[in-house]
Write a protein that holds these residues in place. Structure first.
Motif, short mmCIF file in Angstrom:
data_model
loop_
_atom_site.label_atom_id
_atom_site.label_comp_id
_atom_site.label_asym_id
_atom_site.label_seq_id
_atom_site.Cartn_x
_atom_site.Cartn_y
_atom_site.Cartn_z
N THR A 112 12.46 9.99 10.17
CA THR A 112 12.85 11.07 11.06
C THR A 112 12.57 10.71 12.51
OG1 THR A 112 12.36 12.68 9.33
CG2 THR A 112 12.55 13.52 11.58
N LEU A 113 11.42 10.08 12.77
CA LEU A 113 11.09 9.65 14.13
C LEU A 113 12.13 8.68 14.68
CD1 LEU A 113 7.22 9.09 13.98
CD2 LEU A 113 8.44 10.75 15.39
N THR A 114 12.70 7.86 13.80
CA THR A 114 13.70 6.88 14.24
C THR A 114 14.94 7.57 14.80
OG1 THR A 114 12.93 5.41 12.49
CG2 THR A 114 15.03 4.86 13.53
N LYS A 166 3.61 11.80 -3.39
CA LYS A 166 4.09 12.71 -2.35
C LYS A 166 3.64 12.29 -0.96
CE LYS A 166 4.53 16.80 -5.29
NZ LYS A 166 4.12 18.22 -5.50
N VAL A 167 2.41 11.80 -0.84
CA VAL A 167 1.88 11.42 0.47
C VAL A 167 2.70 10.28 1.06
CG1 VAL A 167 -0.12 10.54 1.72
CG2 VAL A 167 -0.44 12.19 -0.13
N VAL A 168 2.95 9.26 0.27
CA VAL A 168 3.75 8.12 0.74
C VAL A 168 5.16 8.57 1.08
CG1 VAL A 168 4.70 5.88 0.11
CG2 VAL A 168 2.36 6.47 -0.55
N THR A 169 5.72 9.43 0.25
CA THR A 169 7.08 9.93 0.51
C THR A 169 7.14 10.69 1.82
OG1 THR A 169 7.47 10.13 -1.87
CG2 THR A 169 8.95 11.35 -0.40
N VAL A 170 6.14 11.52 2.08
CA VAL A 170 6.10 12.29 3.34
C VAL A 170 5.97 11.35 4.53
CG1 VAL A 170 4.72 13.92 4.69
CG2 VAL A 170 5.22 14.40 2.29
N ILE A 171 5.11 10.33 4.42
CA ILE A 171 4.93 9.39 5.53
C ILE A 171 6.22 8.63 5.81
CG2 ILE A 171 3.72 7.31 6.26
CD1 ILE A 171 1.29 8.28 4.70
N GLU A 172 6.88 8.15 4.76
CA GLU A 172 8.13 7.42 4.94
C GLU A 172 9.22 8.31 5.51
OE1 GLU A 172 8.98 5.70 1.17
OE2 GLU A 172 7.65 3.96 1.50
N TYR A 173 9.26 9.56 5.06
CA TYR A 173 10.25 10.50 5.58
C TYR A 173 9.99 10.79 7.06
CZ TYR A 173 12.92 14.80 6.26
OH TYR A 173 13.79 15.75 6.75
N ALA A 219 1.34 -1.34 19.57
CA ALA A 219 2.26 -0.94 18.50
C ALA A 219 2.29 -1.91 17.34
CB ALA A 219 3.67 -0.77 19.08
N ILE A 220 2.21 -3.22 17.61
CA ILE A 220 2.33 -4.20 16.52
C ILE A 220 1.19 -4.07 15.50
CG2 ILE A 220 2.22 -6.66 15.98
CD1 ILE A 220 3.97 -7.21 18.36
N PRO A 221 -0.09 -4.04 15.93
CA PRO A 221 -1.15 -3.88 14.91
C PRO A 221 -1.04 -2.58 14.12
CG PRO A 221 -2.08 -4.62 17.00
CD PRO A 221 -0.66 -4.25 17.28
N ILE A 222 -0.70 -1.48 14.81
CA ILE A 222 -0.59 -0.20 14.11
C ILE A 222 0.59 -0.21 13.15
CG2 ILE A 222 -0.21 2.28 14.39
CD1 ILE A 222 -1.63 2.11 17.06
N GLY A 223 1.73 -0.71 13.62
CA GLY A 223 2.93 -0.73 12.78
C GLY A 223 2.79 -1.64 11.58
N VAL A 224 2.28 -2.84 11.79
CA VAL A 224 2.09 -3.79 10.68
C VAL A 224 1.02 -3.27 9.72
CG1 VAL A 224 1.38 -6.12 10.05
CG2 VAL A 224 2.87 -5.77 12.03
N GLY A 225 -0.06 -2.71 10.28
CA GLY A 225 -1.11 -2.16 9.43
C GLY A 225 -0.61 -1.00 8.58
N SER A 226 0.20 -0.13 9.17
CA SER A 226 0.77 0.99 8.42
C SER A 226 1.66 0.51 7.29
CB SER A 226 1.57 1.90 9.36
OG SER A 226 0.76 2.40 10.40
N ALA A 227 2.47 -0.51 7.58
CA ALA A 227 3.36 -1.05 6.55
C ALA A 227 2.57 -1.68 5.41
CB ALA A 227 4.31 -2.07 7.18
N ILE A 228 1.50 -2.41 5.75
CA ILE A 228 0.66 -3.01 4.70
C ILE A 228 0.04 -1.93 3.82
CG2 ILE A 228 -1.45 -4.32 4.29
CD1 ILE A 228 -0.76 -5.96 6.78
N TYR A 229 -0.45 -0.87 4.46
CA TYR A 229 -1.04 0.22 3.68
C TYR A 229 -0.02 0.86 2.75
CZ TYR A 229 -2.71 4.87 2.53
OH TYR A 229 -3.04 6.02 1.85
N LEU A 230 1.16 1.18 3.29
CA LEU A 230 2.18 1.86 2.49
C LEU A 230 2.69 0.99 1.36
CD1 LEU A 230 4.23 3.58 5.34
CD2 LEU A 230 2.73 4.71 3.70
N ASN A 231 2.77 -0.32 1.60
CA ASN A 231 3.38 -1.20 0.62
C ASN A 231 2.38 -1.78 -0.38
OD1 ASN A 231 6.21 -2.35 0.29
ND2 ASN A 231 4.99 -4.21 0.04
N GLU A 232 1.13 -1.97 0.06
CA GLU A 232 0.18 -2.68 -0.79
C GLU A 232 -0.98 -1.83 -1.29
OE1 GLU A 232 0.87 -5.74 -1.75
OE2 GLU A 232 2.68 -5.65 -0.50
#
Length: 287
Positions: free
Chosen positions: A109-111, A98-105, A79-92
């Motif tokens: 929602t999963l939370t 729309k794609v970023v908005t959908v991913i963040e939404y 989970a840590i590599p996937i989660g940190v990697g996803s955050a780096i992609y979304l932020n940097e």
């Protein structure tokens, strides 16, 4: 008159805030004291290092402790590599749209999805469709989906707190983007990343509903290295699962409260470690 009225309102609101704060503290102290009084008499070396056996006349949770550790390790390693990697992609890397908005939404929602729904999905997909059955690996894969939003969102917020001057300064010195992320961004955001990871561990330790559907409830210790290596593919109950079974199916409230004491100590330790690591990395970053 207006000044006196404001003073009365301020005093009343301050009094209510103190009452709410005192109630929260007393509630926490009451729960801790109640659990300790009920469960401390059960805690012993034998209880922590043996397994329950009718033939040997022992009551222990060593197998459940091992199962909990295995699930934590498998879940966090993935989970840590996937989660940190996803955050780096979304932020940097990702361009706002729309794609970023959908991913963040979707992440948010999963939370909010109840853990028992994750358990049902994990049982049907990982257990039935992929043929893993009831085992620690099925439980870990289910928990990965549960804690990914927590790790991703915490890492995103940590990355956002890093000043843009750090990025611009690195670029000005000729640094590439990935080198800047690896040497400047991630070390600066490390307190938030560690906080998210440890909070994820806390959720894994306290999870029961999802694991009831996926991991099973076996509590035997693995035999030797081969048994330990094969353990992820076998059924195994964590501490929370055993506490639930002890209190409901078996009616053994002494064991249930003993496990509750262990879990309470683990949660308090996680909180202390979180604060210590956050403080350490804050000091290191300032230096």
């Amino acid at each position: 008159m207006m000044t006196n009225k404001r003073r009365i309102i301020d005093f009343t609101l301050r009094f209510l805030i103190y009452i709410c704060s005192l109630f929260s503290v007393l509630l926490l102290i009451g729960i801790i004291v109640y659990v300790l009084v009920k469960g401390m008499s059960t805690i012993s070396i034998s209880f922590l290092t043996s397994v329950t056996s009718v033939l040997k006349g022992t009551v222990g949770i060593a197998g459940n402790i091992v199962n909990t550790i295995i699930i934590i390790l498998i879940t966090m390693v993935i989970a840590i590599p996937i989660g940190v990697g996803s955050a780096i992609y979304l932020n940097e890397y990702a361009t706002p749209g729309k794609v970023v908005t959908v991913i963040e939404y979707a992440t948010e929602t999963l939370t909010g999805i109840p853990s028992i729904i994750f358990g049902l999905f994990g049982m049907m997909f990982f257990g039935e469709r992929l043929g893993l059955g009831y085992c620690l690996l099925t439980g870990s894969l289910t928990l990965i989906i549960m804690v990914l939003p927590l790790i991703t969102r915490n890492t995103q917020e940590a990355l956002k707190t890093v000043p843009d001057s750090y990025r611009n300064g690195a670029y000005g010195l000729g640094s590439g983007k990935w080198y800047m992320i690896r040497t400047i961004l991630l070390p600066s955001a490390m307190p938030g990343i560690i906080t998210g990871a440890i909070l994820a561990i806390g959720r894994i330790v306290g999870e029961s509903a999802a694991l009831l559907f996926t991991a099973g409830s076996a509590k035997m210790l693995p035999k030797g290295i081969k048994g330990l290596m094969a353990k992820p593919f076998q059924s195994g109950g964590t501490l929370t699962i055993q506490m639930y079974l002890s209190a409901t199916s078996e009616g053994d409230f002494d064991t249930a409260f003993g496990i509750a004491v262990v879990l309470l100590i683990v949660v308090l330790a996680i909180n202390l470690v979180t604060k210590a690591l956050t403080k350490h990395f804050d000091v290191t970053r300032r230096e």
